[in-house]
Design an enzyme around this catalytic site. Structure first.
Site, PDB file in Angstrom:
ATOM      1  N   CYS A  21       0.836  -1.204   0.000  1.00  0.00           N
ATOM      2  CA  CYS A  21       0.000   0.000   0.000  1.00  0.00           C
ATOM      3  C   CYS A  21       0.878   1.265   0.000  1.00  0.00           C
ATOM      4  O   CYS A  21       1.576   1.513  -0.985  1.00  0.00           O
ATOM      5  CB  CYS A  21      -0.983  -0.051   1.180  1.00  0.00           C
ATOM      6  SG  CYS A  21      -2.325   1.112   1.004  1.00  0.00           S
TER       7      CYS A  21
ATOM      8  N   HIS B  67      -3.871  -5.544   0.737  1.00  0.00           N
ATOM      9  CA  HIS B  67      -3.300  -5.965   2.022  1.00  0.00           C
ATOM     10  C   HIS B  67      -3.349  -7.488   2.172  1.00  0.00           C
ATOM     11  O   HIS B  67      -4.376  -8.021   2.615  1.00  0.00           O
ATOM     12  CB  HIS B  67      -4.054  -5.288   3.174  1.00  0.00           C
ATOM     13  CG  HIS B  67      -3.795  -3.815   3.234  1.00  0.00           C
ATOM     14  ND1 HIS B  67      -2.742  -3.272   3.938  1.00  0.00           N
ATOM     15  CD2 HIS B  67      -4.417  -2.779   2.632  1.00  0.00           C
ATOM     16  CE1 HIS B  67      -2.749  -1.956   3.790  1.00  0.00           C
ATOM     17  NE2 HIS B  67      -3.739  -1.630   3.001  1.00  0.00           N
TER      18      HIS B  67
ATOM     19  N   GLU C 289      -2.087  -9.229   4.358  1.00  0.00           N
ATOM     20  CA  GLU C 289      -2.094  -9.601   5.782  1.00  0.00           C
ATOM     21  C   GLU C 289      -3.501  -9.670   6.374  1.00  0.00           C
ATOM     22  O   GLU C 289      -3.703 -10.254   7.440  1.00  0.00           O
ATOM     23  CB  GLU C 289      -1.228  -8.618   6.591  1.00  0.00           C
ATOM     24  CG  GLU C 289      -1.742  -7.177   6.679  1.00  0.00           C
ATOM     25  CD  GLU C 289      -1.392  -6.292   5.478  1.00  0.00           C
ATOM     26  OE1 GLU C 289      -1.062  -6.840   4.408  1.00  0.00           O
ATOM     27  OE2 GLU C 289      -1.467  -5.058   5.601  1.00  0.00           O
TER      28      GLU C 289
END
Ligand code: XMP
Length: 516
Positions: A80, A167, A169
């Site tokens: 990002c 993302h 994660e």
């Protein structure tokens, strides 16, 4: 040990990046994004990840990594903000989007790459960005695009840089953990050396070397962390040198103090000290209604009693051990520093006693590199029962922040009884382990009800149950109606003081998990 270094620029998801990488068995560590990358910091590091950020890469004063990130010869992954900053610094363009790209978005892979190995040609990613790459920097190739045609994955082969706009994660991202594993193991070549068994062995040797024949003193709160720290000390050191101090504030759950004592005795504790301080806490809290004031009083008194008891024990030179976790340090602003949001302060990090001991080099924090789920795994490895390691988190100020309005013995007793019924119901219904944290809150209102032919005013109890990764964000647990109804009638039948039960259906954000 091989590791991946994560440079944190303040993203709410940074903690998750480290957790995901550790989940695949590679050690990951978080540093403040602007930390100098001197050689000692890079020991064992196989790759670097630049996190997301609330900042825009093009704004004046946007946080930036040490320039040696480019010369240290390690693979870099920007996530990002991370890839936007890399794009700008290598001569590309980043611009504000007319509309934020947020939530689940389809991503199409246009060019296969080791980073995306094992993913289907189209997968669901998790986006959260207001800026976007308008022109990739020279040497960068777009590997995948989102459904809105925005670059979602990039690579600059000659520079050893990869980037993701989404993302990986976040658990909603399909194949996200695989992508991080591809980076850590496939691209960086990091070995999977991180396991609780390896940690236990290394930490044991290091604690034995640091403690030698000295006394250690562990402050026990009754929660999972300090109990695991206690178990660890008792089995690593001579139990005659291990002193355990527990302060009963009177703000604990039903039978909690007795259980803590029993658990520690079962672990072979020989010097177990309990300071009875219920009367002190209740008298200082009398007449106080403000949540902030209550928190301050509880925190200050806790520290006062801790200092008094430590002086009374007659082991002034003892090494102080705390069950501090990796997230505690970061949330208290001591880990990654200014860029991380300071979520809450813990009296175990701030107390003057701890600071004094720390200055003298006499503080040990054997769990301070671990996440909560890792502490639980360590507890299991040490043979602690599931009823201890699987316990829901409990806040330092205890029932003090779950009784809205004035805290009194009578109200503590009502809440303790009601909460015990709630938790027993959850266990009996097989729901306890599916919920991250469940508890009851006693509201400062009374409401009318009927008992037989009479009207009576009873207390109102709010139930909370949330699912969460780490307490930073939380979703309401979607109970089935029959469970909610069953729990409510069990509580009102068994605790006559409660006349009405309500269920809190607020997520975090905007609500917090606790009510005060
Ligand atoms: P909130 O209410 O901030 O809670 O959404 C997030 C998690 O932190 C716990 N919590 C605390 N823990 N001292 C603690 O040790 C505190 O003052 C404190 N306040 C909240 C809360 O129970 C939840 O797990």
């Amino acid at each position: 040990m091989d590791k991946v270094l994560i440079l944190d620029f303040g993203s709410q998801y940074t903690q998750l990046i480290a957790r995901r990488i550790r989940e695949v068995g590679v050690y990951a560590e978080i540093l403040s994004g602007e930390s100098p990358l001197e050689p000692a910091r890079l020991e064992g590091v196989k790759g670097i990840i630049l996190s997301g950020s609330p900042h825009s890469a093009y704004e004046a004063g946007a946080p930036a990594p040490d320039p040696s990130v480019f010369s240290c010869g390690l693979p870099i992954l920007g996530i990002c903000y991370g890839i936007q900053w890399l794009t700008l610094s290598r001569g590309g363009k980043v611009e504000r989007l007319p509309e934020r790209e947020y939530g689940r978005k389809q991503v199409h892979i246009s060019s296969p790459d080791p980073l995306l190995e094992g993913l289907p040609p189209t997968f669901t990613s998790w986006m959260s960005h207001g800026d976007s790459i308008a022109a990739p920097a020279p040497g960068f190739q777009v590997l995948a695009e989102s459904e809105g045609g925005i670059p979602a994955a990039l690579r600059a082969p000659a520079a050893g840089i990869w980037g993701l706009q989404f993302h990986p994660e976040v658990s909603h991202c399909e194949g996200g953990t695989r992508i991080l594993e591809n980076f850590a193991c496939g691209i960086c070549g990091a070995a999977k050396e991180w396991s609780m068994a390896a940690y236990l062995e290394a930490e044991r040797a290091s604690i034995r070397a640091r403690v030698g024949g000295e006394d250690v003193l562990l402050l026990i709160s009754g929660g999972v962390d300090s109990t695991v720290a206690g178990a660890f000390l008792l089995e690593t050191l001579d139990p005659d040198r291990v002193h355990l101090l527990y302060i009963d504030t009177g703000l604990m759950r039903k039978a909690e103090s007795e259980e803590v004592m029993l658990n520690l005795r079962a672990l072979g504790a020989r010097h177990l000290h309990m300071a009875e301080a219920e009367a002190d806490f209740l008298s200082r809290l009398a007449g106080v209604e403000s949540p902030e004031e209550k928190r301050r009083i509880i925190g200050d008194l806790f520290i006062e009693i801790q200092e008094r008891e430590v002086a009374r024990l007659g082991i002034p030179e003892a090494i102080l051990v705390q069950g501090t976790l990796y997230t505690d340090l970061i949330e208290s602003g001591k880990g990654v520093g200014t860029k991380a949001q300071v979520i809450k302060s813990h009296h175990n990090v701030r107390s003057p006693l701890v600071e004094k001991k720390r200055a003298a080099g006499k503080v040990l924090e054997p769990l301070d590199r671990l996440y909560k789920d890792e502490v639980r795994a360590l507890g299991r490895l040490l043979g602690l029962p599931e009823s201890v390691v699987g316990r829901h988190p409990f806040p330092g100020p205890g029932l003090g922040v779950r009784i809205l309005g004035e805290v009194s013995k009578e109200r503590c007793d009502i809440l303790r009884e009601a909460d015990a019924v709630y938790i027993a119901e959850l266990r009996a219904r097989g729901l306890y382990d599916r919920i991250w944290q469940a508890f009851s809150v006693l509201l400062p209102v009374r409401s009318v009800g009927v008992a037989g032919d009479e009207r009576k005013y009873g207390s109102v109890l709010a139930l909370r149950a949330v699912v969460s990764e780490d307490g930073m964000t939380a979703d309401v647990y979607p109970f089935e109606t029959k469970d909610l109804l069953g729990i409510s009638s069990a509580i009102t039948n068994k605790v006559p003081a409660i006349g009405r039960v309500v269920y809190d259906i607020s997520s975090k954000p905007p609500a917090t998990i606790e009510w005060e």
